[in-house]
Design an enzyme around this catalytic site. Sequence first.
Site, PDB file in Angstrom:
ATOM      1  N   ASP A  80       0.941  -1.104   0.010  1.00 33.00           N
ATOM      2  CA  ASP A  80       0.138   0.007   0.151  1.00 33.00           C
ATOM      3  C   ASP A  80       0.842   1.173   0.048  1.00 33.00           C
ATOM      4  OD1 ASP A  80      -2.179  -1.422   0.033  1.00 33.00           O
ATOM      5  OD2 ASP A  80      -3.000  -1.223   2.060  1.00 33.00           O
ATOM      6  N   ASN A 154      -3.950   8.994   2.132  1.00 29.98           N
ATOM      7  CA  ASN A 154      -4.401   8.459   3.234  1.00 29.98           C
ATOM      8  C   ASN A 154      -4.711   9.493   4.439  1.00 29.98           C
ATOM      9  OD1 ASN A 154      -4.526   5.620   2.911  1.00 29.98           O
ATOM     10  ND2 ASN A 154      -2.651   5.383   4.161  1.00 29.98           N
ATOM     11  N   TYR A 197      -3.686   4.456  10.161  1.00 31.25           N
ATOM     12  CA  TYR A 197      -3.047   5.120  11.187  1.00 31.25           C
ATOM     13  C   TYR A 197      -4.242   5.433  11.905  1.00 31.25           C
ATOM     14  CZ  TYR A 197      -0.070   7.670  14.653  1.00 31.25           C
ATOM     15  OH  TYR A 197       0.604   8.239  15.600  1.00 31.25           O
ATOM     16  N   ALA A 198      -5.371   6.033  11.490  1.00 28.87           N
ATOM     17  CA  ALA A 198      -6.389   6.590  12.147  1.00 28.87           C
ATOM     18  C   ALA A 198      -7.129   5.586  12.925  1.00 28.87           C
ATOM     19  CB  ALA A 198      -7.329   7.375  11.238  1.00 28.87           C
ATOM     20  N   LEU A 199      -7.229   4.283  12.185  1.00 31.42           N
ATOM     21  CA  LEU A 199      -7.930   3.138  12.975  1.00 31.42           C
ATOM     22  C   LEU A 199      -7.259   2.660  14.134  1.00 31.42           C
ATOM     23  CD1 LEU A 199     -10.271   1.132  12.557  1.00 31.42           C
ATOM     24  CD2 LEU A 199      -8.638  -0.152  11.382  1.00 31.42           C
ATOM     25  N   GLN A 253       4.874   9.842   4.064  1.00 36.54           N
ATOM     26  CA  GLN A 253       5.870   9.782   3.334  1.00 36.54           C
ATOM     27  C   GLN A 253       6.553  11.240   2.862  1.00 36.54           C
ATOM     28  OE1 GLN A 253       4.179   7.860  -0.151  1.00 36.54           O
ATOM     29  NE2 GLN A 253       4.367   6.006   0.704  1.00 36.54           N
TER      30      GLN A 253
END
Length: 298
Positions: A80, A154, A197-199, A253
């Site tokens: 991903d 994202n 990351y939010a999850l 990134q």
Amino acid sequence: MKPIFRRVAVIGKYPGPGAVSASDSARQIIESIAQFVTQQDCELTLEAETAAHTGLTQYHTLDVEGIGRQCDLCLVVGGDGTMLGVGRRLAGYGTPLVGINQGRLGFITDIPLEGYQDALTPILHGDYEEDVRPLMQACVMRSGECVFEALALNDVVVNRGSTSGMVELRVEVDGVFVSNQRADGLIVASPTGSTAYALSAGGPMLHPSIPGWVLVPIAPHTLSNRPIVLSDATEVAIEVAGGRDISANFDMQSLASLQHGDRILVRRSAHRVCFLHPRGWSYFATLRKKLGWYEGGS
């Protein structure tokens, strides 16, 4: 039957210098896919760095921007993270992307490397599911000027350094004050990023068809400070009000170091990324598989 995508590019993940066995494996994988694409009567292009790192210099090559201008379809081989980087760079060209998963989880690179031929053949001939994802446009404002800007597929994350304390962030939505947040950081995630990351920070998963974002605090000082779902038509402003060694990153990134008083503005980009999946692809099937949800009957 002729393929509907005549000019097909391949962009691959390749190992760093010195990883000989991994480099040999990457070469074999990319070469196998390249040969398969040419056998489908498509004109093949390799991304220039992919060709250089794998030694596959016998193929026509272009840089990523050249691929966007000249190719009809791009196959991304990796995980991903690879897809996120390619998606941002090709978003302005509208080139559809197909992900062949060489990574671990693979939410958006969903075609397994093993047996990729069976999934890819129908796609090349026009039988696929289209999945369009929005991008976020973010900029760092300092003394009234934009000093850094980036796209994110994202998330946009403002957080503290590894050895510093909490940060204090003033949050506004469409110019309306929301709160001053003391936390390890703050995530603004798209539906695509809501399973990243939010999850892990306690945010909800947003279906890709929802035109929204989720605002997720990272380890907040106040336990009542919960995630908020917003319309993606809003502009989110995050101002650095306190703390040190603070940075903003975009899809993990691109990175910008922040100073006291800097404002990070996040709004919906005019660009979108188009993923193509095998026929029958389902967002919920992806969640079940990747998150290990129970599938048994009563």
